[in-house]
Scaffold this active site. Structure first.
Site, PDB file in Angstrom:
ATOM      1  CE  LYS A  77       9.314   4.048  -0.241  1.00 29.74           C
ATOM      2  NZ  LYS A  77       9.581   4.805  -1.445  1.00 29.74           N
ATOM      3  CB  VAL A 115      16.739   0.731   0.575  1.00 28.80           C
ATOM      4  CG1 VAL A 115      17.957   1.613   0.266  1.00 28.80           C
ATOM      5  CG2 VAL A 115      16.161   1.087   1.937  1.00 28.80           C
ATOM      6  N   GLY A 152      10.869   2.461  -9.870  1.00 32.56           N
ATOM      7  CA  GLY A 152      10.211   1.831 -11.019  1.00 32.56           C
ATOM      8  C   GLY A 152       9.478   0.582 -10.575  1.00 32.56           C
ATOM      9  CB  THR A 188      -0.965   0.016   1.225  1.00 28.89           C
ATOM     10  OG1 THR A 188      -0.180   0.063   2.419  1.00 28.89           O
ATOM     11  CG2 THR A 188      -1.863  -1.196   1.251  1.00 28.89           C
ATOM     12  CE  LYS A 240      13.584   4.878  -1.267  1.00 31.29           C
ATOM     13  NZ  LYS A 240      13.556   5.610  -2.532  1.00 31.29           N
ATOM     14  N   GLY A 266      15.006   0.388  -5.016  1.00 32.91           N
ATOM     15  CA  GLY A 266      14.210  -0.262  -6.069  1.00 32.91           C
ATOM     16  C   GLY A 266      14.667  -1.703  -6.223  1.00 32.91           C
TER      17      GLY A 266
END
Ligand code: HSE
Length: 335
Positions: free
Chosen positions: A122, A149, A313, A93, A221, A151
């Site tokens: 995150k 962290v 991405g 989510t 991150k 991608g």
């Protein structure tokens, strides 16, 4: 392996596509046959203990929501997480860095009902990392979050596993793809606003893009890395944070004339956690462009190493989820 997918946005849908295209080699190379037994989005739910047909699920989503998969009762995420039998819950989510919700409640329910958890959200980690790790240990479940962290770039694994025998004393780098894309495009002459619009359209930006531009995403991150890699017990409030909204094209050009670039740098050592726009030499390996992320780790014995890769991405992040799934499967198998 039975999987519940909570959230079906860019990453969730990319994961479904990845599972469709990779099913044969996932089985032949890793012995894994993930079955999505339930999927919940913000409008509805689809549940099928034998496994959802992913093509049909993607079509239902394109038409308006996973609830259109078939005519059935609508279940809330908590009901699905607690009552549908599964080995893994994937929490996808949108990130909320003020409350951590609804992700935190989803993760807690999953762990309490004995399910392993993969989070690409995150918020829960940035706000409650130490207690979630404790809860996972207490309930004897695995908690993985590679996709939070970098991608698809294995920044967390690189630090945690590859540098295992050493002691990392500090690290710094670019942890947010959207702001790096904007700053890189500003160097090419685009305005801040059009570069941001471009990043949103390409699906790099958070649902609330201020999370990127004000430095919250990079700070989140940084917190995840500081906890996981450095063993610190910190949360968002421990980070000194400045975003990129104050960076002008003139600043970018001035840095460029000196052979430098302005980057949103996240840095951690034993004294400070900081995110701020910083002038970096173009010769520094962390000076990467576009949506690339780069982190340099400084270790006591092995010196400095930099890991670089795409930091945002849908497909990239979905590949990190797959990595976590394979690891969970391997660990279950070894037990
Ligand atoms: N909005 C994030 C970024 C997505 O731009 O880096 C990946 O966490």
């Amino acid at each position: 392996m039975r999987v519940i997918l909570v959230g079906f946005g860019v990453v969730g849908q990319s994961l479904a596509k990845l599972l469709l295209s990779r099913s044969a080699d996932l089985y032949s190379q890793h012995g894994i046959k993930p079955r999505i037994v339930a999927c919940v989005d913000n409008k509805g739910s689809a549940v099928a203990p034998a496994g959802l047909d992913l093509e049909r699920l993607l079509k239902a989503k394109a038409k308006g929501g996973v609830g259109l998969y078939e005519k059935s009762e609508r279940f809330e995420p908590q009901q699905v997480i607690e009552n549908v039998e599964a080995e893994v819950v994937i929490e996808c989510t949108p990130t909320d860095l003020l409350t951590g919700e609804p992700g935190t409640s989803h993760i807690i329910s999953a762990m309490r009902t004995g399910k392993n958890v993969i989070s690409i959200n995150k918020g829960p980690l940035a706000l409650a990392f130490p207690s979630l790790i404790e809860l996972a240990n207490y309930n004897g479940v695995m908690f993985r979050f590679s996709g939070t962290v970098g991608g698809g770039t294995p920044i967390l694994e690189f630090a945690k596993r590859c540098l295992k025998g050493d002691r990392i004393v500090s690290f710094q780098g670019i942890l947010n793809g959207t702001t790096n894309y904007i700053l890189s495009k500003m160097e090419e002459g685009l305005t801040y606003e059009s570069a941001l619009a471009d990043a949103k359209e390409k699906g790099y930006a958070e649902a609330k893009p201020e999370l990127d531009t004000d430095g919250y995403d990079a700070a989140a991150k940084l917190v995840i890395m500081a906890n996981w890699v450095m063993g610190m017990k910190v949360t968002m409030k421990d980070v000194a944070r400045t975003g990129i909204s104050g960076v002008s094209v003139a600043d970018v050009k001035k840095a460029q004339s000196r052979g430098n670039a302005i980057k949103l740098i996240a840095a951690c050592d034993s004294r400070r956690l900081e995110v701020k726009p910083t002038e970096v030499s173009k010769k520094d390996p962390i000076c990467v462009n576009g949506t690339l992320n780069a982190v340099t780790f400084s270790s006591e014995h092995s010196g400095s190493q930099t890991i670089i890769g795409r930091g945002a991405g849908g497909m990239e992040t979905a590949s990190a989820v797959l990595r976590d799934l394979i690891e969970i499967r391997d660990t279950i198998f070894e037990r």
